[in-house]
Design an enzyme around this catalytic site. Structure first.
Site, PDB file in Angstrom:
ATOM      1  N   ASN A   9       0.876  -1.177   0.000  1.00 19.47           N
ATOM      2  CA  ASN A   9       0.000   0.000   0.000  1.00 19.47           C
ATOM      3  C   ASN A   9       0.908   1.221   0.000  1.00 19.47           C
ATOM      4  OD1 ASN A   9      -1.757   2.081   0.503  1.00 19.47           O
ATOM      5  ND2 ASN A   9      -2.324   1.413   2.573  1.00 19.47           N
ATOM      6  N   LYS A  11       0.152   4.283  -0.204  1.00 21.79           N
ATOM      7  CA  LYS A  11      -0.455   5.465   0.429  1.00 21.79           C
ATOM      8  C   LYS A  11      -0.210   6.700  -0.451  1.00 21.79           C
ATOM      9  CE  LYS A  11      -0.059   3.162   4.844  1.00 21.79           C
ATOM     10  NZ  LYS A  11       0.071   3.243   6.291  1.00 21.79           N
ATOM     11  N   HIS A  96      -9.319   1.161   4.936  1.00 22.38           N
ATOM     12  CA  HIS A  96      -8.047   1.349   5.630  1.00 22.38           C
ATOM     13  C   HIS A  96      -8.259   2.255   6.845  1.00 22.38           C
ATOM     14  CE1 HIS A  96      -3.954   2.507   6.525  1.00 22.38           C
ATOM     15  NE2 HIS A  96      -3.593   1.416   5.897  1.00 22.38           N
ATOM     16  N   GLU A 167      -5.031  -4.811  10.534  1.00 25.11           N
ATOM     17  CA  GLU A 167      -3.988  -3.808  10.746  1.00 25.11           C
ATOM     18  C   GLU A 167      -4.257  -3.078  12.060  1.00 25.11           C
ATOM     19  OE1 GLU A 167      -2.102  -2.654   6.727  1.00 25.11           O
ATOM     20  OE2 GLU A 167      -3.865  -1.405   7.002  1.00 25.11           O
ATOM     21  N   GLY A 173       2.953   2.232  10.825  1.00 26.94           N
ATOM     22  CA  GLY A 173       3.933   3.310  10.677  1.00 26.94           C
ATOM     23  C   GLY A 173       4.635   3.692  11.968  1.00 26.94           C
ATOM     24  N   SER A 213       3.875  -2.110  10.381  1.00 27.38           N
ATOM     25  CA  SER A 213       5.325  -2.201  10.610  1.00 27.38           C
ATOM     26  C   SER A 213       5.882  -3.591  10.272  1.00 27.38           C
ATOM     27  CB  SER A 213       5.674  -1.815  12.049  1.00 27.38           C
ATOM     28  OG  SER A 213       5.284  -0.472  12.293  1.00 27.38           O
TER      29      SER A 213
HETATM   30  P1  13P Z   1       3.297   0.327   7.659  1.00 30.73           P
HETATM   31  O1  13P Z   1       3.800  -0.967   7.035  1.00 30.73           O
HETATM   32  O2  13P Z   1       4.031   1.534   7.162  1.00 30.73           O
HETATM   33  O3  13P Z   1       3.229   0.231   9.146  1.00 30.73           O
HETATM   34  O4  13P Z   1       1.792   0.521   7.136  1.00 30.73           O
HETATM   35  C1  13P Z   1       0.902  -0.525   7.181  1.00 30.73           C
HETATM   36  C2  13P Z   1      -0.303  -0.153   6.425  1.00 30.73           C
HETATM   37  O5  13P Z   1      -1.045   0.741   6.827  1.00 30.73           O
HETATM   38  C3  13P Z   1      -0.586  -0.866   5.178  1.00 30.73           C
HETATM   39  O6  13P Z   1      -1.873  -0.607   4.718  1.00 30.73           O
END
Ligand code: 13P
Length: 251
Positions: A9, A11, A96, A167, A173, A213
């Site tokens: 993803n 983002k 999400h 998640e 993050g 993460s």
């Molecule tokens: P990170 O891998 O950066 O923690 O993000 C996870 C995420 O939100 C994937 O959709």
């Protein structure tokens, strides 16, 4: 049996040329290797057509990060499921936590988006997960069960096209990954919910991904758990070598 999947993803990251380069780097890293999982990259809307051209003939599939709750019309700035599908994308992330948190997406809106995604031939990657407070006060199972409701209103043949991503918001993050046991417990709980609604066979065939993460260094331990069928990757999907390292955790 269900599929193992590693999905990225991106983002709101990368310009179009940067995204094309990233996709190209990934395709090159995968050349001559045989991934033991399905690989998907979900990019910003602006990148889909250009990245679709790069992925052609490669094993990597394409997805979007969202779609509109309406099918078409006077919704300036929105991008419909049909538009996403017409770029060549096969997947769409829905629900999400960032969309729930910053854009107020709720079960009603997500039910509409699910319907449109499925009607347009897109496979939803449907995200659920609790915030830190809910992890700490012990309400996380109940919260996730509530977030799953839009899926449980689908006809079974539609539900079978859905991929679930757990998640935990406190792990996204933050560098603070859920332990493999925490992930496994929640994935097993989700699978049980699916079983209660759609039966054991459907539950066993549902891919449930972990996100938050996830990195090359912890992917193997997470993916080794019986109910963790892969990952939805944010930050580590922005470097082809890191993303490849996570794909290689299935070996
Ligand atoms: P990170 O891998 O950066 O923690 O993000 C996870 C995420 O939100 C994937 O959709």
């Amino acid at each position: 049996m269900r599929k193992n999947i590693v999905a990225g993803n991106w983002k709101m990251n990368t310009t179009v040329p940067e995204g094309v380069q990233l996709a190209d780097d990934l395709v090159n890293l995968l050349k001559g290797t045989k991934a033991n999982c399905d690989v998907v990259i979900c990019t910003p809307f602006t990148h889909l057509c250009a990245v679709a051209a790069i992925l052609e003939g490669s094993p990597v599939c394409l997805g979007a990060e969202n779609c509109a709750r309406h099918d078409k019309g006077a919704y300036t700035g929105e991008v419909s499921a049909a538009m996403v599908r017409s770029t060549g994308a096969d997947y769409v992330i829905l629900g999400h936590s960032e969309r729930r948190q910053y854009f107020g997406e709720n079960n009603e809106e997500l039910s509409e988006k699910l319907r449109l995604a499925l009607d347009n031939g897109l496979r939803p990657i449907f995200c659920v997960g609790e915030v830190l407070e809910q992890r700490e006060d012990g309400s996380f199972n109940e919260v996730v069960a509530g977030q799953l409701e839009p899926l449980f209103n689908l006809p079974v043949d539609d539900f079978k096209k859905v991929i679930i991503a757990y998640e935990p918001v406190w792990a996204i993050g933050t560098g603070k990954t859920a332990t493999a046991d925490q992930a496994e417990d929640m994935h097993a709980f989700i699978r049980k919910q699916v079983e209660e609604k759609f039966g054991k066979q459907v539950a066993e065939a549902t891919s449930i991904l972990y996100g938050g993460s996830c990195k090359p260094g912890n992917a193997r331990e997470l993916f080794a758990k019986p109910d963790v069928d892969g990952g939805l990757i944010g930050g580590a999907a922005l470097k082809a070598a890191d993303f490849m390292g996570i794909i290689e955790a299935f070996s």
